[in-house]
Write a protein that holds these residues in place. Sequence first.
Motif, mmCIF file in Angstrom:
data_model
loop_
_atom_site.group_PDB
_atom_site.id
_atom_site.type_symbol
_atom_site.label_atom_id
_atom_site.label_comp_id
_atom_site.label_asym_id
_atom_site.label_seq_id
_atom_site.Cartn_x
_atom_site.Cartn_y
_atom_site.Cartn_z
ATOM 1 N N PHE A 208 -10.511 -5.963 34.683
ATOM 2 C CA PHE A 208 -11.152 -5.264 33.560
ATOM 3 C C PHE A 208 -12.163 -6.196 32.890
ATOM 4 O O PHE A 208 -13.232 -5.771 32.473
ATOM 5 C CB PHE A 208 -10.115 -4.790 32.543
ATOM 6 C CG PHE A 208 -9.444 -3.502 32.930
ATOM 7 C CD1 PHE A 208 -10.120 -2.300 32.809
ATOM 8 C CD2 PHE A 208 -8.156 -3.499 33.430
ATOM 9 C CE1 PHE A 208 -9.510 -1.099 33.164
ATOM 10 C CE2 PHE A 208 -7.531 -2.309 33.791
ATOM 11 C CZ PHE A 208 -8.210 -1.104 33.663
ATOM 12 N N GLU A 209 -11.801 -7.477 32.797
ATOM 13 C CA GLU A 209 -12.720 -8.453 32.196
ATOM 14 C C GLU A 209 -13.985 -8.585 33.022
ATOM 15 O O GLU A 209 -15.029 -8.978 32.526
ATOM 16 C CB GLU A 209 -12.049 -9.828 32.061
ATOM 17 C CG GLU A 209 -10.969 -9.910 31.003
ATOM 18 C CD GLU A 209 -11.393 -9.301 29.678
ATOM 19 O OE1 GLU A 209 -12.556 -9.478 29.271
ATOM 20 O OE2 GLU A 209 -10.558 -8.620 29.054
ATOM 21 N N LEU A 210 -13.849 -8.300 34.310
ATOM 22 C CA LEU A 210 -15.008 -8.408 35.190
ATOM 23 C C LEU A 210 -15.715 -7.062 35.324
ATOM 24 O O LEU A 210 -16.595 -6.883 36.162
ATOM 25 C CB LEU A 210 -14.569 -8.925 36.570
ATOM 26 C CG LEU A 210 -13.860 -10.287 36.564
ATOM 27 C CD1 LEU A 210 -13.388 -10.672 37.952
ATOM 28 C CD2 LEU A 210 -14.784 -11.374 36.007
ATOM 29 N N GLY A 211 -15.273 -6.107 34.523
ATOM 30 C CA GLY A 211 -15.947 -4.805 34.508
ATOM 31 C C GLY A 211 -15.452 -3.844 35.571
ATOM 32 O O GLY A 211 -16.109 -2.847 35.868
ATOM 33 N N GLN B 263 -1.874 4.800 26.889
ATOM 34 C CA GLN B 263 -2.640 3.597 26.584
ATOM 35 C C GLN B 263 -3.655 3.309 27.684
ATOM 36 O O GLN B 263 -4.758 2.856 27.414
ATOM 37 C CB GLN B 263 -1.692 2.404 26.391
ATOM 38 C CG GLN B 263 -2.355 1.158 25.852
ATOM 39 C CD GLN B 263 -3.011 1.379 24.493
ATOM 40 O OE1 GLN B 263 -2.530 2.172 23.699
ATOM 41 N NE2 GLN B 263 -4.122 0.698 24.250
ATOM 42 N N LEU B 264 -3.280 3.618 28.927
ATOM 43 C CA LEU B 264 -4.217 3.413 30.032
ATOM 44 C C LEU B 264 -5.499 4.208 29.781
ATOM 45 O O LEU B 264 -6.608 3.707 29.956
ATOM 46 C CB LEU B 264 -3.595 3.839 31.371
ATOM 47 C CG LEU B 264 -4.522 3.612 32.571
ATOM 48 C CD1 LEU B 264 -4.515 2.139 32.991
ATOM 49 C CD2 LEU B 264 -4.144 4.479 33.759
ATOM 50 N N GLU C 80 -6.716 5.012 27.001
ATOM 51 C CA GLU C 80 -7.475 4.344 25.945
ATOM 52 C C GLU C 80 -8.229 3.126 26.499
ATOM 53 O O GLU C 80 -9.377 2.883 26.143
ATOM 54 C CB GLU C 80 -6.502 3.909 24.846
ATOM 55 C CG GLU C 80 -7.119 3.942 23.474
ATOM 56 C CD GLU C 80 -6.048 4.058 22.406
ATOM 57 O OE1 GLU C 80 -5.845 3.046 21.716
ATOM 58 O OE2 GLU C 80 -5.421 5.131 22.277
ATOM 59 N N ILE C 81 -7.546 2.400 27.386
ATOM 60 C CA ILE C 81 -8.179 1.222 27.990
ATOM 61 C C ILE C 81 -9.409 1.645 28.787
ATOM 62 O O ILE C 81 -10.472 1.040 28.700
ATOM 63 C CB ILE C 81 -7.179 0.484 28.917
ATOM 64 C CG1 ILE C 81 -6.024 -0.080 28.109
ATOM 65 C CG2 ILE C 81 -7.866 -0.626 29.691
ATOM 66 C CD1 ILE C 81 -4.843 -0.529 28.958
ATOM 67 N N THR D 222 -12.137 2.295 26.447
ATOM 68 C CA THR D 222 -12.687 1.050 25.895
ATOM 69 C C THR D 222 -13.593 0.351 26.906
ATOM 70 O O THR D 222 -14.633 -0.195 26.557
ATOM 71 C CB THR D 222 -11.544 0.071 25.525
ATOM 72 O OG1 THR D 222 -10.583 0.787 24.768
ATOM 73 C CG2 THR D 222 -12.050 -1.117 24.735
ATOM 74 N N TYR D 223 -13.173 0.352 28.165
ATOM 75 C CA TYR D 223 -13.932 -0.374 29.179
ATOM 76 C C TYR D 223 -14.987 0.507 29.847
ATOM 77 O O TYR D 223 -15.609 0.117 30.826
ATOM 78 C CB TYR D 223 -12.993 -1.009 30.211
ATOM 79 C CG TYR D 223 -12.284 -2.225 29.659
ATOM 80 C CD1 TYR D 223 -12.803 -3.508 29.857
ATOM 81 C CD2 TYR D 223 -11.131 -2.097 28.903
ATOM 82 C CE1 TYR D 223 -12.172 -4.620 29.333
ATOM 83 C CE2 TYR D 223 -10.489 -3.205 28.367
ATOM 84 C CZ TYR D 223 -11.018 -4.475 28.585
ATOM 85 O OH TYR D 223 -10.392 -5.569 28.056
ATOM 86 N N CYS E 146 -8.430 -11.049 35.030
ATOM 87 C CA CYS E 146 -8.226 -9.604 34.995
ATOM 88 C C CYS E 146 -9.515 -8.876 35.380
ATOM 89 O O CYS E 146 -10.598 -9.185 34.884
ATOM 90 C CB CYS E 146 -7.781 -9.173 33.605
ATOM 91 S SG CYS E 146 -7.501 -7.406 33.506
#
Lengths: 345, 272
Positions: free
Chosen positions: B186-189, B226-227, B229-230, B233-234, B184
């Motif tokens: 997001f995991e890679l920033g 929720q997007l 919020e994501i 968070t990121y 994903c």
Amino acid sequence: MIFKVFKKEELARLHELLAVNIMVGPVARGNDRNGKPLYDFEVVSDFAELALDYTQTVHSPKRFVLPYRETLSTFTLNPNGWEKQVDLNVRHPLVFFGMHACDINALNKLDLVLAKSTYPNPYYLGKRKNLFILGLSCNPEPQCFCRSMGTDSASHGFDLFLTDLGGKYFAEILSATAFDLLSQISCQEPSSKDHTLYKHLTNEKSKRYTTSVDTSDLTKILDLEFASKAWDYWGEKCLSCGTCANVCPTCYCYGVEEQIDLDLRHAGKTRSLHSCNLIDFAKVAGGHNFRPESATRLKYRYYHKHRGFVEAFEEPLCVGCGRCGAACLADITPPEVIASVRGKM
Amino acid sequence: MGGQLTYLGVPLARPRVGFFELTSCEGCQLQLLNNEATLLDFLNLVEIVNFREGMSERGDNYDIAFVEGSVTRQDEIARLTEIRKNAKVLVALGSCACFGGVNQLKNRFRDLDWVKKEVYGDFPIESMEVHPLADFVQVDLEIYGCPIKKEEVERIVTDLVVGNTVRHPEYPVCMECKANENICLFELGELCLGPVTRAGCDAWCTSNRRGCWGCRGPATVANLKQLEEIMHTYGFDRETILDRLECFGGFASFADTLRDKGKKTPTGRKNP
Ligand code: SF4
Ligand code: SF4
Ligand code: SF4
Ligand code: SF4
Ligand code: SF4
């Protein structure tokens, strides 16, 4: 069970013996944004490529027995009818080099439905029967709650299981193939010192779990809490994206689609893995949707795993690998969901 | 081309189709011609009576009209109305036609005259606020994407010809992205609109390690709250998110809410 020990250097030799087959194992896939290393299962040919000290892989080994998409059959159409071609897509045996206990147990759970049921799935069975699995001990990660699911150790479903004792491996042998294989490398009978070390490591591992799920009376509690507000809370966050099911080693739901080729002379039937969180999961012919709200769909995922499956097979359809929670962008994790339904949050 | 079209021995009518473009880059139409391997089969399936991108003859006698592009001029409204009158089925081809597409980026500016001057200088040209087709005519079928995915159009055309129900994936891009076993982004920033964008492109961008820009518009469930919020968070700020959400027009009304300003929005926009 037969036990052996062998020196760590022998592992490369073991790999070499197995490498005449197509081999799948854990490999490094770079780091995440916080510098944490990422791993996945890939086809590997070189021993040096294997990341045997891997933590959890992002994706499960599921796709090697249950691909995300698979052509089930193709058709040649002509004016008078059609001919059907079926290909189970079993090409060759596969060696899994270094599978953790949770994933071995996940395959055992898939077996209950796809291999040991009244109507076994031949596409799955063909691939599953052609696996050689070399299991490998692991270190619990913060996301792991396999212990709560009773899947922190594997008692069947592998050929050979290796526990890292430091300078050597403690080997559990479960198949004749594995026995023959080990006879070709230098092995010893485990000494009482090895036994002590093995027991010590097992005890130590137990202490390292930081996440747990209380499963006592869970089927009943889920039954009681069908209308719990907790479901709405999580449902509101859920993106209905299906990521949890896709990364899950035990989710097996799928949809089948038929497609006619552009030339109108060929057609095919494809199975794609689906997820109960997707909006159209419970949509039926005529357009009615039995679960139009995210909350009911999310609830169903937990009901299938921790209630329905337990009632059918006396074990949950979850191995506590934590992948779903780790991959969920809305941060929905089984330990938290279950705790909230139990009224512990 | 070809004689009688049949499927399993059953004769089928070969639909007459026309391709039309309003304001667009013609990339979607080009996509259709791009697939040499299947082009002949495609041409055998339909009778093309109008396709400027691929042929010189013109005709107004068509069953299905594929209209690419968005409406940015008065004369385009007239042309579109005419096409609607002639066609039994009107298909909005690509994100410009469905949502306004990249063109509608200019709707972000309050002063459209200023935009015109920036782009065209003193050249006399008519260019109004950008609209999707559905703001003026009834659209029977939308084919999303910037550009469209030719495999998807081929599937849809086959379904239309044999009389199957045309279906779009209802789930978001993440589903296809995960089936391709991508890490994903997001995991890679990196930023990605995959969780809210309709799938069907086989996670085209994310499988090439580029975040999704939402070109196919919102999935049936697009949890934009929720997007947000994501994104928080990121660590992505509101402007960065808005840049993405506003790029193709599919998320226009949500973007407007997010931007929280009194700017007038074109009518008939899709509510994500
Ligand atoms: S629980 Fe998380 S991963 Fe699963 S569908 Fe919902 S948002 Fe996606
Ligand atoms: S539900 Fe989550 S924790 Fe359980 S097996 Fe699936 S991915 Fe792992
Ligand atoms: S949890 Fe959902 S997707 Fe997974 S196996 Fe059960 S019903 Fe299927
Ligand atoms: S990269 Fe984008 S599409 Fe892929 S899983 Fe992550 S959010 Fe979803
Ligand atoms: S990944 Fe997103 S931006 Fe890229 S083609 Fe698909 S929908 Fe469009």
